[in-house]
Design a protein around this motif. Structure first.
Motif, PDB file in Angstrom:
ATOM      1  N   TYR A   1     -12.776  -6.734  -4.161  1.00 38.56           N
ATOM      2  CA  TYR A   1     -12.684  -7.986  -3.326  1.00 38.56           C
ATOM      3  C   TYR A   1     -13.642  -8.033  -2.064  1.00 38.56           C
ATOM      4  CZ  TYR A   1     -11.049 -11.253   0.139  1.00 38.56           C
ATOM      5  OH  TYR A   1     -11.015 -12.223   0.906  1.00 38.56           O
ATOM      6  N   VAL A   2     -13.552  -6.909  -1.603  1.00 36.35           N
ATOM      7  CA  VAL A   2     -14.507  -6.695  -0.400  1.00 36.35           C
ATOM      8  C   VAL A   2     -15.943  -6.840  -0.798  1.00 36.35           C
ATOM      9  CG1 VAL A   2     -15.076  -4.912   1.494  1.00 36.35           C
ATOM     10  CG2 VAL A   2     -12.693  -5.562   1.117  1.00 36.35           C
ATOM     11  N   ARG A   3     -16.203  -6.114  -1.768  1.00 42.36           N
ATOM     12  CA  ARG A   3     -17.442  -5.991  -2.399  1.00 42.36           C
ATOM     13  C   ARG A   3     -18.034  -7.313  -2.830  1.00 42.36           C
ATOM     14  NH1 ARG A   3     -18.983  -1.490  -6.783  1.00 42.36           N
ATOM     15  NH2 ARG A   3     -17.598  -2.670  -7.946  1.00 42.36           N
ATOM     16  N   SER A   4     -16.848  -8.120  -3.343  1.00 39.03           N
ATOM     17  CA  SER A   4     -17.463  -9.476  -3.992  1.00 39.03           C
ATOM     18  C   SER A   4     -17.883 -10.339  -2.775  1.00 39.03           C
ATOM     19  CB  SER A   4     -16.385 -10.069  -4.596  1.00 39.03           C
ATOM     20  OG  SER A   4     -15.255 -10.592  -3.796  1.00 39.03           O
ATOM     21  N   LEU A   5     -17.340 -10.187  -1.496  1.00 37.75           N
ATOM     22  CA  LEU A   5     -17.740 -10.798  -0.441  1.00 37.75           C
ATOM     23  C   LEU A   5     -19.088 -10.459   0.207  1.00 37.75           C
ATOM     24  CD1 LEU A   5     -14.402 -11.141   1.443  1.00 37.75           C
ATOM     25  CD2 LEU A   5     -15.543 -12.810  -0.004  1.00 37.75           C
ATOM     26  N   GLY A   6     -19.654  -9.363  -0.384  1.00 33.17           N
ATOM     27  CA  GLY A   6     -20.953  -9.131   0.164  1.00 33.17           C
ATOM     28  C   GLY A   6     -21.039  -7.678   0.951  1.00 33.17           C
ATOM     29  N   TYR A   7     -19.645  -7.188   1.338  1.00 33.01           N
ATOM     30  CA  TYR A   7     -19.589  -5.741   2.094  1.00 33.01           C
ATOM     31  C   TYR A   7     -19.865  -4.825   1.472  1.00 33.01           C
ATOM     32  CZ  TYR A   7     -18.035  -2.710   5.589  1.00 33.01           C
ATOM     33  OH  TYR A   7     -17.795  -1.641   6.414  1.00 33.01           O
ATOM     34  N   SER A   8     -21.247  -4.470   1.254  1.00 28.97           N
ATOM     35  CA  SER A   8     -21.326  -3.011   0.168  1.00 28.97           C
ATOM     36  C   SER A   8     -23.006  -2.793   0.602  1.00 28.97           C
ATOM     37  CB  SER A   8     -21.491  -3.392  -1.085  1.00 28.97           C
ATOM     38  OG  SER A   8     -21.671  -2.699  -2.068  1.00 28.97           O
ATOM     39  N   ALA A   9     -23.170  -1.329   0.399  1.00 23.94           N
ATOM     40  CA  ALA A   9     -24.435  -0.841   0.385  1.00 23.94           C
ATOM     41  C   ALA A   9     -24.614   0.369  -0.492  1.00 23.94           C
ATOM     42  CB  ALA A   9     -24.754  -0.357   1.959  1.00 23.94           C
ATOM     43  N   PRO A  10     -25.968   0.735  -0.938  1.00 23.02           N
ATOM     44  CA  PRO A  10     -26.159   1.677  -1.910  1.00 23.02           C
ATOM     45  C   PRO A  10     -25.662   3.019  -1.185  1.00 23.02           C
ATOM     46  CG  PRO A  10     -28.173   0.633  -1.723  1.00 23.02           C
ATOM     47  CD  PRO A  10     -27.162  -0.213  -0.490  1.00 23.02           C
ATOM     48  N   GLU A  11     -25.759   3.090   0.090  1.00 18.97           N
ATOM     49  CA  GLU A  11     -25.268   4.449   0.967  1.00 18.97           C
ATOM     50  C   GLU A  11     -23.849   4.414   1.060  1.00 18.97           C
ATOM     51  OE1 GLU A  11     -29.359   3.037   1.842  1.00 18.97           O
ATOM     52  OE2 GLU A  11     -27.509   2.097   1.995  1.00 18.97           O
ATOM     53  N   GLY A  12     -23.288   3.409   1.000  1.00 15.76           N
ATOM     54  CA  GLY A  12     -21.718   3.376   0.970  1.00 15.76           C
ATOM     55  C   GLY A  12     -21.294   2.930   2.411  1.00 15.76           C
ATOM     56  N   LEU A  13     -20.460   1.914   2.722  1.00 12.39           N
ATOM     57  CA  LEU A  13     -19.936   1.593   3.835  1.00 12.39           C
ATOM     58  C   LEU A  13     -18.409   1.688   3.856  1.00 12.39           C
ATOM     59  CD1 LEU A  13     -21.405  -2.200   3.982  1.00 12.39           C
ATOM     60  CD2 LEU A  13     -22.213  -0.122   5.307  1.00 12.39           C
ATOM     61  N   ASN A  14     -18.000   1.950   5.085  1.00 12.55           N
ATOM     62  CA  ASN A  14     -16.386   2.400   5.399  1.00 12.55           C
ATOM     63  C   ASN A  14     -15.525   1.043   5.378  1.00 12.55           C
ATOM     64  OD1 ASN A  14     -14.920   4.896   5.826  1.00 12.55           O
ATOM     65  ND2 ASN A  14     -14.069   3.441   7.411  1.00 12.55           N
ATOM     66  N   CYS A  15     -14.551   1.325   4.738  1.00 11.37           N
ATOM     67  CA  CYS A  15     -13.611  -0.163   4.841  1.00 11.37           C
ATOM     68  C   CYS A  15     -12.228   0.586   4.883  1.00 11.37           C
ATOM     69  CB  CYS A  15     -13.990  -0.883   3.614  1.00 11.37           C
ATOM     70  SG  CYS A  15     -12.625  -2.306   3.796  1.00 11.37           S
ATOM     71  N   GLY A  16     -11.412   0.220   5.859  1.00 16.39           N
ATOM     72  CA  GLY A  16     -10.052   0.789   5.995  1.00 16.39           C
ATOM     73  C   GLY A  16      -9.073  -0.369   5.609  1.00 16.39           C
ATOM     74  N   ILE A  17      -8.281   0.150   4.772  1.00 18.70           N
ATOM     75  CA  ILE A  17      -7.192  -0.935   4.221  1.00 18.70           C
ATOM     76  C   ILE A  17      -5.668  -0.257   4.690  1.00 18.70           C
ATOM     77  CG2 ILE A  17      -6.048  -1.802   2.115  1.00 18.70           C
ATOM     78  CD1 ILE A  17      -8.829  -2.202   2.206  1.00 18.70           C
ATOM     79  N   ASP A  18      -4.902  -1.307   5.643  1.00 20.46           N
ATOM     80  CA  ASP A  18      -3.727  -1.149   5.965  1.00 20.46           C
ATOM     81  C   ASP A  18      -2.622  -1.637   5.006  1.00 20.46           C
ATOM     82  OD1 ASP A  18      -4.606   0.064   8.041  1.00 20.46           O
ATOM     83  OD2 ASP A  18      -4.390  -1.707   9.628  1.00 20.46           O
ATOM     84  N   PHE A  19      -1.469  -0.797   4.712  1.00 19.16           N
ATOM     85  CA  PHE A  19      -0.660  -1.231   3.731  1.00 19.16           C
ATOM     86  C   PHE A  19       0.654  -0.518   3.961  1.00 19.16           C
ATOM     87  CE2 PHE A  19      -2.902   2.419   2.295  1.00 19.16           C
ATOM     88  CZ  PHE A  19      -1.960   3.089   1.476  1.00 19.16           C
ATOM     89  N   PHE A  20       1.728  -1.069   3.160  1.00 21.31           N
ATOM     90  CA  PHE A  20       3.072  -0.516   3.034  1.00 21.31           C
ATOM     91  C   PHE A  20       3.500  -0.144   1.542  1.00 21.31           C
ATOM     92  CE2 PHE A  20       3.318  -2.785   7.058  1.00 21.31           C
ATOM     93  CZ  PHE A  20       4.443  -2.170   7.993  1.00 21.31           C
ATOM     94  N   ILE A  21       4.096   0.917   1.593  1.00 22.60           N
ATOM     95  CA  ILE A  21       4.550   1.371   0.390  1.00 22.60           C
ATOM     96  C   ILE A  21       5.915   1.421   0.369  1.00 22.60           C
ATOM     97  CG2 ILE A  21       2.381   2.602  -0.276  1.00 22.60           C
ATOM     98  CD1 ILE A  21       3.712   5.382   0.271  1.00 22.60           C
ATOM     99  N   ASP A  22       6.543   1.209  -0.758  1.00 23.65           N
ATOM    100  CA  ASP A  22       8.102   1.525  -1.124  1.00 23.65           C
ATOM    101  C   ASP A  22       8.244   2.207  -2.338  1.00 23.65           C
ATOM    102  OD1 ASP A  22      10.929   1.578  -1.398  1.00 23.65           O
ATOM    103  OD2 ASP A  22      11.062  -0.316  -1.512  1.00 23.65           O
ATOM    104  N   GLY A  23       8.192   3.272  -2.849  1.00 26.27           N
ATOM    105  CA  GLY A  23       8.311   3.894  -4.218  1.00 26.27           C
ATOM    106  C   GLY A  23       6.939   3.540  -4.792  1.00 26.27           C
ATOM    107  N   GLU A  24       6.980   2.699  -5.835  1.00 30.23           N
ATOM    108  CA  GLU A  24       5.868   2.334  -6.547  1.00 30.23           C
ATOM    109  C   GLU A  24       5.197   1.184  -5.874  1.00 30.23           C
ATOM    110  OE1 GLU A  24       3.924   3.415  -9.808  1.00 30.23           O
ATOM    111  OE2 GLU A  24       4.832   5.190  -8.940  1.00 30.23           O
TER     112      GLU A  24
END
Length: 433
Positions: free
Chosen positions: A290-313
């Protein structure tokens, strides 16, 4: 010359130019209110720690930059000592000859890009603060879109990205029935999120419209905001990852637990035993797509952090940070010094020491440095800030990773440091994995 939050370990020559960019992503500096200006100042102070850490991010031939405060008083001596720590731990940091210093308030505009003949300018976050480095405004618009809590909330359902129950609204619509209804449907409280700084400084728990209005009193009436279901932390565990977003692939670079102290992000717990299920891994890669579809991308690789919660699966995504994340730095230092033992947990956190006790702290670090510590723990120092804080005397922000026995670290710390030093460490606890 390319500008962006490039993932470390680049083959090309890199100029690291890290400053506090969060507030000027969605706000103009001339429109910031008093609270935002204080937040921005505090963020710049912590950003100094990342500037120090950038020395081990890079290669000897790379360049990096600092606020001019590092040139004052004893800070040059301390900076050189950190550089030596990195070498002692087996890393190959940026050469001391390739360090540059710029004014705090004119940081980016003062950078002479032609002087260093580098391929990549690596910044914390594409923002209005560093538009002078960009050739056009497209990168800024992409950054605003990807980093927007509001856009994620609105777009997630159509992209099959799992998120908590969410309402997007504005300050001037707080009296609408759906706002009160949302709060009532998610007792005892919901999370209020507004544009602003990282580290949870723009996120608070609220239980009424009145509380929201009080918190937002200094903000403009058309301020966009998010109300989100508060997940039960006795059930859900908060996590974060860094993605490497390339034009041809998306990979997960590291996974860690988030650590808070008094509601503020202070660091991370890292352990190679922390793993993701196939379902969770797939969901995070989908966020990267999804992030890449918005244009956030580069051949060298850009950093992107994702915050999330987990409970089991199960997994719930709560935030996208298309920038360098605080947790990337400890993950990267552990990678570079070779911490791979699955039984060895590591805790990265910010803390404070008194300025007149700084030599004691550095002696403590030297004695317990990774690779030479005689204890069941070791310390990998990452950075410090020369912007001292007045709090019962002058305090210095320090940033480190404790590898191994955290409780023994706390006990040994008291042998080297006076009472009251590194107070945050006493509030850091981790459950066994």
């Amino acid at each position: 010359m390319k500008v962006g939050s490039f993932f470390p370990e680049q083959e090309e020559r890199v100029f690291y130019a890290l400053s506090a960019d969060d507030l000027e992503l969605h706000f103009s500096r001339e429109d910031l209110n008093a609270k935002q200006l204080v937040d921005d100042s505090e963020n710049k102070s912590l950003m100094c720690c990342l500037q120090v850490a950038s020395m081990y991010f890079g290669k000897p031939e790379d360049h990096t930059s600092f606020y001019e405060n590092f040139l004052k008083d004893e800070w040059q001596e301390v900076l050189v000592r950190y550089h030596n720590f990195f070498i002692q731990m087996g890393m190959n940091p940026i050469s001391l000859d390739n360090l540059h210093y710029y004014p705090l308030d004119n940081f980016y505009s003062s950078i002479d890009l032609d002087r260093d003949d580098v391929d990549l300018i690596s910044i914390h976050l594409v923002s209005g603060s560093n538009q002078c480095l960009q050739s056009d405004e497209l990168s800024l618009r992409i950054s605003q879109e990807v980093n927007s809590k509001m856009r994620l909330a609105e777009t997630a359902p159509s992209k099959n990205i799992p998120v908590p129950s969410t309402l997007v609204t504005r300050k001037n619509r707080l009296d609408d029935p759906d706002v009160e209804g949302f709060i009532s449907n998610h007792p005892p409280a919901v999370m209020l999120k507004v544009m602003g700084l990282s580290g949870a400084r723009n996120v608070i728990e609220v239980s009424s419209v009145k509380e929201i209005k009080t918190y937002l009193a200094d903000y403009k009436e058309d301020l966009e905001l998010v109300l989100q279901q508060k997940l039960d932390i006795s059930i859900w565990t908060e996590m974060t990852v860094d993605l490497i977003i390339k034009d041809t692939e998306i990979t997960i670079a590291n996974t860690r637990k988030i650590l808070f102290s008094e509601g503020i992000w202070i660091g991370n717990y890292l352990n190679s035993n922390i793993t993701l299920s196939k379902k969770q891994h797939s969901a995070l890669i989908k966020v990267g797509e999804y992030v890449r579809s918005l244009g956030y991308s580069a051949p060298e690789g850009l950093n992107c952090g994702i915050d999330f919660f987990i409970d089991g699966e199960d997994i719930m995504v709560i935030e996208i940070n298309a920038r360098y994340t605080g947790g990337l730095f400890p993950a990267e230092i552990l990678n570079r010094i070779g911490v791979t033992n699955s039984d060895t947990g590591s805790v990265a956190f910010f803390d404070m020491v008194s300025r007149d006790k700084l030599k004691e702290y550095l002696t403590f670090i030297d004695k317990c440095l990774y690779g030479k510590s005689p204890y069941n723990f070791s310390i990998a120092p990452m950075g410090f800030s020369p912007n001292t804080i007045e709090m019962d005397g002058e305090k210095v922000n320090v940033w480190q990773v404790v590898v191994g026995d955290l409780e023994q670290f706390k006990a040994v710390k008291k042998q080297f440091l006076s009472d009251g030093e590194m107070p945050v460490s006493e509030r850091v606890f981790v459950e066994s994995s």
